[in-house]
Design a protein around this motif. Structure first.
Motif, PDB file in Angstrom:
ATOM      1  N   ALA A   1      -7.378   0.095  -7.756  1.00 44.56           N
ATOM      2  CA  ALA A   1      -6.960   1.287  -8.049  1.00 44.56           C
ATOM      3  C   ALA A   1      -7.161   1.619  -9.762  1.00 44.56           C
ATOM      4  O   ALA A   1      -7.024   2.588 -10.176  1.00 44.56           O
ATOM      5  CB  ALA A   1      -5.629   1.785  -7.723  1.00 44.56           C
TER       6      ALA A   1
ATOM      7  N   MET B   1       0.306   3.338  -3.192  1.00 52.81           N
ATOM      8  CA  MET B   1      -0.797   4.638  -2.804  1.00 52.81           C
ATOM      9  C   MET B   1      -0.034   5.729  -2.095  1.00 52.81           C
ATOM     10  O   MET B   1      -0.600   6.798  -1.970  1.00 52.81           O
ATOM     11  CB  MET B   1      -1.781   3.881  -1.999  1.00 52.81           C
TER      12      MET B   1
ATOM     13  N   GLN C   1       1.408   7.489  -6.576  1.00 52.35           N
ATOM     14  CA  GLN C   1      -0.146   7.998  -6.781  1.00 52.35           C
ATOM     15  C   GLN C   1      -0.714   7.401  -8.169  1.00 52.35           C
ATOM     16  O   GLN C   1      -0.974   7.700  -9.152  1.00 52.35           O
ATOM     17  CB  GLN C   1      -0.326   9.450  -6.922  1.00 52.35           C
TER      18      GLN C   1
ATOM     19  N   TRP D   1       0.905  -1.198  -0.150  1.00 57.39           N
ATOM     20  CA  TRP D   1      -0.026  -0.039  -0.190  1.00 57.39           C
ATOM     21  C   TRP D   1       0.852   1.127  -0.016  1.00 57.39           C
ATOM     22  O   TRP D   1       0.635   2.198  -0.884  1.00 57.39           O
ATOM     23  CB  TRP D   1      -0.787   0.075   1.076  1.00 57.39           C
TER      24      TRP D   1
END
Lengths: 333, 333, 333, 333
Positions: B180, B150, B154, B146
């Protein structure tokens, strides 16, 4: 060629179908034979003369798609036969917004014309799986939603997004937010439209005529915290409730002004909640290209409400003005 | 209570099941009755003494889940009955990494014990839909994936991600990247594992024993541009190919060192391609919480390879060392 | 006009002064009469044939300044009489780096010519307070330092920056970091150069011949934490010490390769310290323009080591190769 | 010990000096003997009952400094003898703002007391070169200015900043912006205060009583582009002019509401200019610490208007209410 133009005054009555000489591309330009176009709320502002400093005569519309049928001698990005759309702001290719924008169908002639000449840098290829009408809907509304959620914001899986309404930008925002794994709450005055939103993946829907205090409902749906981001379409009358509905440190993307041009912002709430109110005005060519890769990878389809033939373009503006549509209104050449 | 500890030396032979006094929570602490734990490659480094400055005796393992059965008098974030996991780095709650890390089962006692006492700030609630074994897998491998995708990156819909292998971090990275909206390419030496990756949503897979020049294949799959991000698990031997396979301006997330502790980095490529090589070391409590919201919203399930009973924990380390697993190895208390 | 070119082979012996037809600007181009140029380490790589895929014949040098003496019919950004420099990468105007770079004096003809024709978008105005020689030094070395510290990094007042050496990029980095309120540590093998660095605002200096373990000294000067950013000039031999000298979560900007083309990167340190190793390759037109505003506001002056006349350009390359200079080596037309 | 408190009602008349038992630190707390405090506009809102949900009785004031004279058994960050300030929001240590703030002298007892007990995590060391009165001014106003310019914004050398007025936040903003190499424009109604601003490094000053259309003047001073950032102190009446004065893509930091609680925001300007209106509410401990490093490195001194003895604290509130001060109003214990 045939074009629609506002010759020397504005107003829908002044918009007329007329003839112009066929354009020819300069050394760095491409000549596009238009096949479809699409309308935005902004286009009705333009036609009715509410767009600042617009030149006359003016060909309206920013959104359309067509085939390149000729290119200038220096053109290398694009070749004859490519299917392309114009970038909304011909000055904004990449990075931060330029000092001065140059928007199609506003600051310069738009695409409601059989042939359009554009700088080679001012066009992008569109995803192959889309029909011409579908591809035509992307330049303004879709790029606006993408810029808000993916460039200004950095939506993550599990982020919560409040989307107002089911117009063009709103449905694109719903689709992109879902693509990014976010949880989306949609408001509308119509249960039918909310059903559509739900079928497109909205996790929660709120009918704001039955629940005028929709901000409280949003808080209830988010453990009292509020959402990470708001796609603010209403403007004047809805900003105060969006301030209530967004979380501390969250962002309200100002995109529309459907309910009023001026918003009263209560400063203590803005301060204590550290809210960001971010004006959005479409986006750059680079955002358009990134968005197209996402649309392509996900084989996403825009929602089209109705398609008018080129000859009935004036009808399409009347239909837009009624405001009963869901998704995009298109024109087929 | 029973705990596994490395008493005064390291090595799997030195890891023994022993008795300690039942711990009691201080005023700001919570007492957790462990129900499941999970192993990471890092835990074998710890057990074998390759972790720098580790104190002895040491209870190993960072990853686990349990029920809170008592809380200190100042505790307000957590209550008795909550199901929680410890944060990998007990010093890293939010923002940038702290000057000094304090990792469970490395810099301080870990969770391979029937009862664990932790600071109230050092635990998080875990998603309800997960079993204890599933929830136990999150603190190290999942937060690492993650953080890379993230927080440091991005990821956007349509982004391309290269994931090396199908170990713990890799499968989480595949799942999060898919969530995502990204396009994921997975490499492995096993067609069976690649089938799993494909069934979990990998758009493309590469068997690197059949295609040792997998970097060239990645370029081919991305129109010659390379991927936006690499989850770099191999370390020493794979970094040079990752440098080839990433796009200009892209990011290689250094997560593992399966094939070697030292990577030879060719500087001219790093310069001209403006590559970012980013070391990742798990993540903060805040990342863990955000990740849990995403896992919860998507009802995502971790992939578990095998579960050992507490009494066979030493077997589980041997099984880990074989390296044939896919997904996580767990321990049930 | 007179130009220096590498006709059909590389090597300083192959660089010769020759005649070419005077160039004329196309519709979107400007014609610049060069008045000064400047050398970079990269130019000696080009001349010696170490630049990949360079076309021949080639006019070398990326850095120079001149007056616009004619413009094409579509030119609107620039007018006759303007003093301009070319942007290093003619493809990189704004935002993220383009897929393919097009650098002056490498991928296309450079500025060691009496007249140069460039796209109107590929030039910038230079600060008025600079002499031609001073202005000529900016396109490559200064923009590289700016990109590293102000675009990739976000230097704040009180940030600590380690700058290796006192070459072109290094002195610009020192000046920009000081401008931004940062604390700068400079290393060099020469006390004389360190005195210069101190006079330009370096808070601390380290002679690395007397202190070969300069990384330990940097830790000592930063309470054991390490610096926020490193301007990495040495490359191969210095990266390992930079990894020691940077703080957890800090950034090493890979800019040069003075001591070797390949760096051995110890992965466990990269992981645990969560270091970012960032390749930098000059920067965009937009960075160049922002930098010029800063240089203008601060009336900053580049450091010039020596100026050669145009006729002695080959001498200037020999002088560059000796490596004894401090600041920039320029050529006056 | 002696404290000032609002016992069971608000209003300056209700603020009284009284006795409370000397506090003792819990296991994770520190006991601070206060030596100086400072006032903010917000404190008069608190005293007059305009702060939402404030508990009574309440000791006011967020800003102060003192010596640690005892620590709890678990305290490791801080030791007896340290000079510390409390963090404004005791819940906000790092990263994004917490769901709920817990501000000193608003949501919990503040520092207008001879002794104060705080969590060890809720205090920071203050720069050594500052007197107690100077150090006391930092927690609210200075951190607010730092958060706006250095955390929400990323000021670069050459950036332009418009600072409204010469109150506490404004002078800190001027100082920090100068430190970061920015160009600062200051507005005030007093030539004397503008002289001070200029002496502190303002590049331009505007007397808004003589130039009520100061937004036009700001455009004139920035080649018609507008400034990158505005420190918005006025609130209600000044936001519309700030919208005019900021550049496309620029940021207005909402910090104060001196001229009104509600701002009318004209949405079309927000959209077309893509303006960010960002609410700021002080900042985190991490920002406070970074700011202190900058203040220390630059040996920056806050501007103090006047110092009152502890016994005249009520007078100090009256003096604050007059609004004629420049810089901070302090209290010496």
């Amino acid at each position: 060629m045939r074009v629609y133009e506002l010759r020397n005054k504005t107003g829908l009555a002044a918009l007329s179908l007329t003839e112009r000489a066929d354009p020819r591309p300069g050394p760095d330009q491409v000549l596009v034979k238009m096949t479809a176009a699409a309308l935005n709320y902004r286009d009705s502002l333009v036609v009715n003369g509410f767009y600042p400093d617009m030149p006359l005569p003016l060909v309206p519309l920013s959104d359309g798609v067509g085939r390149v049928i000729a290119v200038g001698e220096n053109v290398h990005r694009i070749k004859v036969g490519d299917r392309v759309s114009g970038v909304f702001d011909q000055n904004w290719l990449n990075g931060a917004p330029p000092c001065k924008n140059l928007s199609l169908g506003g600051d310069m002639d738009g695409v409601l014309a059989e042939y359009v000449v554009l700088d080679q840098n001012g066009v992008v290829h569109v995803p192959e799986h889309l029909t011409d009408e579908e591809a035509a809907t992307l330049p303004c509304a879709a790029v606006t939603a993408w810029n808000a959620l993916m460039a200004q914001d950095q939506l993550k899986p599990g982020s919560t997004v409040l989307v107002q309404g089911t117009g063009g930008v709103s449905l694109f925002a719903l689709q992109f937010a879902r693509m990014a794994g976010a949880r989306v709450i949609v408001t509308s005055s119509s249960d039918e439209k909310l059903d559509l939103a739900r079928s497109m993946g909205a996790a929660e829907v709120i009918n704001y005529t039955r629940t005028p205090e929709w901000d409280q409902q949003v808080l209830g749906l988010t453990d009292g915290k509020g959402v990470d981001s708001v796609i603010e379409i209403g403007g004047g009358n809805t900003v105060p409730r969006s301030i209530n509905a967004v979380r501390r440190g969250g962002c309200i993307h100002l995109v529309g002004l459907a309910t009023g041009m001026t918003a009263e912002v209560f400063i203590p709430s803005m301060l204590v909640k550290q809210i960001r109110l971010q004006g959005i005005y479409v986006g750059s060519r680079s955002m358009f290209e990134q968005m197209n890769e996402a649309i392509d990878h996900h084989k996403m389809k825009p929602v089209i409400d109705r398609v008018f033939p080129f000859e009935e373009a004036i009808e399409s503006f009347r239909y837009l003005a009624k405001g009963s549509h869901t998704g995009k209104i298109c024109i087929r050449f």
